[in-house]
Scaffold this motif. Structure first.
Motif, PDB file in Angstrom:
ATOM      1  N   PHE A  39       0.823  -1.206   0.000  1.00 23.55           N
ATOM      2  CA  PHE A  39       0.000   0.000   0.000  1.00 23.55           C
ATOM      3  C   PHE A  39       0.860   1.260   0.000  1.00 23.55           C
ATOM      4  O   PHE A  39       0.505   2.252  -0.641  1.00 23.55           O
ATOM      5  CB  PHE A  39      -0.946  -0.012   1.198  1.00 23.55           C
ATOM      6  CG  PHE A  39      -1.716  -1.307   1.293  1.00 23.55           C
ATOM      7  CD1 PHE A  39      -2.606  -1.677   0.308  1.00 23.55           C
ATOM      8  CD2 PHE A  39      -1.513  -2.173   2.346  1.00 23.55           C
ATOM      9  CE1 PHE A  39      -3.293  -2.876   0.366  1.00 23.55           C
ATOM     10  CE2 PHE A  39      -2.193  -3.371   2.433  1.00 23.55           C
ATOM     11  CZ  PHE A  39      -3.091  -3.729   1.433  1.00 23.55           C
ATOM     12  N   LEU A  40       1.989   1.222   0.688  1.00 28.25           N
ATOM     13  CA  LEU A  40       2.904   2.360   0.677  1.00 28.25           C
ATOM     14  C   LEU A  40       3.526   2.520  -0.708  1.00 28.25           C
ATOM     15  O   LEU A  40       3.680   3.640  -1.204  1.00 28.25           O
ATOM     16  CB  LEU A  40       3.984   2.188   1.748  1.00 28.25           C
ATOM     17  CG  LEU A  40       3.473   2.166   3.188  1.00 28.25           C
ATOM     18  CD1 LEU A  40       4.594   1.811   4.146  1.00 28.25           C
ATOM     19  CD2 LEU A  40       2.835   3.480   3.564  1.00 28.25           C
ATOM     20  N   LYS A  41       3.864   1.401  -1.353  1.00 30.47           N
ATOM     21  CA  LYS A  41       4.390   1.457  -2.714  1.00 30.47           C
ATOM     22  C   LYS A  41       3.319   1.990  -3.660  1.00 30.47           C
ATOM     23  O   LYS A  41       3.604   2.825  -4.529  1.00 30.47           O
ATOM     24  CB  LYS A  41       4.849   0.066  -3.154  1.00 30.47           C
ATOM     25  CG  LYS A  41       5.488   0.044  -4.525  1.00 30.47           C
ATOM     26  CD  LYS A  41       5.900  -1.364  -4.912  1.00 30.47           C
ATOM     27  CE  LYS A  41       6.540  -1.459  -6.255  1.00 30.47           C
ATOM     28  NZ  LYS A  41       5.853  -0.805  -7.342  1.00 30.47           N
ATOM     29  N   GLY A  42       2.077   1.533  -3.483  1.00 33.51           N
ATOM     30  CA  GLY A  42       0.976   2.031  -4.302  1.00 33.51           C
ATOM     31  C   GLY A  42       0.730   3.511  -4.080  1.00 33.51           C
ATOM     32  O   GLY A  42       0.425   4.250  -5.024  1.00 33.51           O
ATOM     33  N   THR A  47       0.861   8.582  -6.521  1.00 31.14           N
ATOM     34  CA  THR A  47       1.168  10.000  -6.351  1.00 31.14           C
ATOM     35  C   THR A  47       2.048  10.481  -7.497  1.00 31.14           C
ATOM     36  O   THR A  47       1.823  11.572  -8.046  1.00 31.14           O
ATOM     37  CB  THR A  47       1.864  10.246  -4.996  1.00 31.14           C
ATOM     38  OG1 THR A  47       1.004   9.796  -3.943  1.00 31.14           O
ATOM     39  CG2 THR A  47       2.169  11.714  -4.789  1.00 31.14           C
ATOM     40  N   LYS A  48       3.047   9.684  -7.870  1.00 29.60           N
ATOM     41  CA  LYS A  48       3.915  10.052  -8.994  1.00 29.60           C
ATOM     42  C   LYS A  48       3.125  10.157 -10.294  1.00 29.60           C
ATOM     43  O   LYS A  48       3.383  11.028 -11.117  1.00 29.60           O
ATOM     44  CB  LYS A  48       5.035   9.028  -9.161  1.00 29.60           C
ATOM     45  CG  LYS A  48       6.131   9.147  -8.150  1.00 29.60           C
ATOM     46  CD  LYS A  48       7.212   8.089  -8.398  1.00 29.60           C
ATOM     47  CE  LYS A  48       8.282   8.154  -7.339  1.00 29.60           C
ATOM     48  NZ  LYS A  48       9.288   7.075  -7.523  1.00 29.60           N
ATOM     49  N   PRO A  52      -4.596   9.288  -8.156  1.00 28.72           N
ATOM     50  CA  PRO A  52      -4.888   8.593  -6.898  1.00 28.72           C
ATOM     51  C   PRO A  52      -6.005   7.562  -7.060  1.00 28.72           C
ATOM     52  O   PRO A  52      -6.988   7.804  -7.749  1.00 28.72           O
ATOM     53  CB  PRO A  52      -5.305   9.717  -5.952  1.00 28.72           C
ATOM     54  CG  PRO A  52      -5.716  10.843  -6.826  1.00 28.72           C
ATOM     55  CD  PRO A  52      -4.946  10.700  -8.100  1.00 28.72           C
ATOM     56  N   GLY A  53      -5.789   6.436  -6.421  1.00 32.02           N
ATOM     57  CA  GLY A  53      -6.762   5.353  -6.467  1.00 32.02           C
ATOM     58  C   GLY A  53      -6.861   4.698  -5.100  1.00 32.02           C
ATOM     59  O   GLY A  53      -6.579   5.319  -4.068  1.00 32.02           O
TER      60      GLY A  53
END
Length: 129
Positions: A39-42, A47-48, A52-53
């Motif tokens: 989730f942190l990677k997502g 963000t990059k 956002p999803g």
């Protein structure tokens, strides 16, 4: 989760001891960084991409819960959210696993259908006669 004050209040016990909040902090840190990694990677990826999803939403929620709870451990006076953080990560990982398993199963079934097309396609020649 058993070291969390809210869970202890819910089950009617009091297991506070010197350093229990630091143990709760350490265990929650492991859950946050290890369990929350997808989730942190997502969160970073979405963000990059400026798109956002769901991963952004979950990553943001667990980050806010973790940062706020760490602030509670180190001086802010209120109730921490470590058990909510752990529960959210657990439920979201379970959902993510179920989703990936169903996608893998659907992909396998599509591959089997493509393999069947080799046998069905020659038969369609007779159907047009």
């Amino acid at each position: 989760m058993l070291l969390s004050p809210m869970i202890q209040q819910f089950i009617g016990v009091d297991w506070h001891f010197t350093g229990s909040t630091y143990i709760l902090f350490a265990l929650s840190t492991i859950v946050f960084f290890y369990g929350g990694r997808p989730f942190l990677k997502g969160l970073v990826d979405e963000t990059k991409a400026k798109n956002p999803g769901m991963m952004f939403l979950i990553g943001f929620a667990i980050t806010v819960a973790y940062v706020y709870s760490v602030a509670i451990v180190f001086g802010l006076q209120d109730m921490d959210f470590f058990w909510e953080l752990s529960t959210l990560i657990l439920i979201m990982l379970l959902g993510h696993w179920i989703e990936m398993k169903s996608i893998a199963g659907a992909s396998k079934e599509l591959e089997l259908l493509v393999q069947l097309m080799r046998y069905i396609a020659p038969l369609s020649i007779f159907h047009n006669l």
